[in-house]
Design a protein around this motif. Structure first.
Motif, mmCIF file in Angstrom:
data_model
loop_
_atom_site.group_PDB
_atom_site.id
_atom_site.type_symbol
_atom_site.label_atom_id
_atom_site.label_comp_id
_atom_site.label_asym_id
_atom_site.label_seq_id
_atom_site.Cartn_x
_atom_site.Cartn_y
_atom_site.Cartn_z
ATOM 1 N N THR A 198 -1.368 9.219 -4.123
ATOM 2 C CA THR A 198 -1.464 10.508 -4.803
ATOM 3 C C THR A 198 -1.014 11.622 -3.871
ATOM 4 N N ASP A 218 -1.746 8.549 0.568
ATOM 5 C CA ASP A 218 -1.883 9.836 -0.107
ATOM 6 C C ASP A 218 -1.332 10.915 0.816
ATOM 7 N N SER A 273 0.860 -4.028 -7.426
ATOM 8 C CA SER A 273 1.270 -2.639 -7.251
ATOM 9 C C SER A 273 0.243 -1.858 -6.451
ATOM 10 N N ALA A 274 0.658 -0.666 -6.017
ATOM 11 C CA ALA A 274 -0.215 0.258 -5.295
ATOM 12 C C ALA A 274 0.178 1.667 -5.680
ATOM 13 N N VAL A 275 -0.790 2.589 -5.606
ATOM 14 C CA VAL A 275 -0.559 3.979 -6.016
ATOM 15 C C VAL A 275 -0.989 4.918 -4.895
ATOM 16 N N THR A 284 5.584 -0.882 -7.423
ATOM 17 C CA THR A 284 5.293 -2.142 -8.105
ATOM 18 C C THR A 284 6.264 -3.208 -7.637
ATOM 19 N N THR A 312 3.863 5.263 -7.695
ATOM 20 C CA THR A 312 3.445 3.872 -7.856
ATOM 21 C C THR A 312 4.561 2.973 -7.344
ATOM 22 N N THR A 358 1.496 11.174 -8.771
ATOM 23 C CA THR A 358 1.366 9.863 -8.136
ATOM 24 C C THR A 358 2.727 9.218 -7.897
ATOM 25 N N THR A 404 0.846 -1.194 0.000
ATOM 26 C CA THR A 404 0.000 0.000 0.000
ATOM 27 C C THR A 404 0.880 1.243 0.000
ATOM 28 N N SER A 411 7.866 4.629 -9.184
ATOM 29 C CA SER A 411 7.793 5.525 -10.336
ATOM 30 C C SER A 411 6.830 6.664 -10.046
ATOM 31 N N THR A 436 -1.733 12.100 -12.412
ATOM 32 C CA THR A 436 -3.004 11.476 -12.072
ATOM 33 C C THR A 436 -3.844 11.336 -13.329
#
Length: 170
Positions: free
Chosen positions: A150, A33, A146-148, A136, A134, A132, A30, A61, A65
């Motif tokens: 923001t 934000d 993966s998770a992102v 991975t 990311t 963002t 995870t 990376s 958005t």
């Protein structure tokens, strides 16, 4: 003993109880934000849901958005492309080389810093901008690929105002 086709032992349960699914104790990735003002450092928290018994490799990376209603931050302009990571709550920061981070076995949390750029004073108000991070998984095992997270950069310029003076027409 005669085999007449009748089952032996207790009768089957009606309906049969399905077997329990296996417990998936692989860590999940995870990324939180964050919100920062222009010129501050955005610090993301990257977590693995539980400790892995082996090293996990994560590729980090930066990106924009996908929401068309916001104002994307410009990589290299509004924020640095140089990421740093810490595994000791910020005591030491290490540059991320090639986007890859080796998460030691047993580690569940690490932090990623991204410097943002303050515009020159008197610059035009841009409003909030977003980007963002990311994470991975590229080595080891996790339950998700993966998770992102923001980041929102709030503008440090004053919000524009509009004033109209009263006039008299004769």
């Amino acid at each position: 003993i005669t085999d007449d086709g009748t089952p032996s032992g207790p009768p089957p349960l009606d309906p049969p109880v399905p077997p329990k699914p296996p417990v998936d104790d692989r860590p999940s990735v995870t990324v939180n934000d964050v919100t920062v003002s222009e010129g501050q450092t955005a610090i993301f928290t990257v977590q693995l849901g539980n400790a892995s018994t082996s090293e996990t490799t994560v590729t980090l990376s930066l990106g924009n958005t996908a929401v068309g209603t916001d104002n994307d931050a410009t990589l290299g302009g509004d924020l640095s492309n140089n990421l740093q990571v810490t595994f000791d709550n910020g005591t030491t920061w290490t540059p991320v080389v090639g986007g890859q981070v080796s998460v030691p076995a047993g580690t569940t949390t690490f932090y990623v810093s991204v410097a943002t750029t303050a515009d020159e004073p008197g610059k035009v108000y841009e409003g909030p901008e977003t980007f963002t991070l990311t994470a991975t998984r590229t080595g080891g095992t996790t339950s998700n690929a993966s998770a992102v997270g923001t980041a929102t950069i709030t503008d440090n310029e004053a919000t524009p105002t509009l004033s109209i003076n009263d006039i008299t027409i004769k």
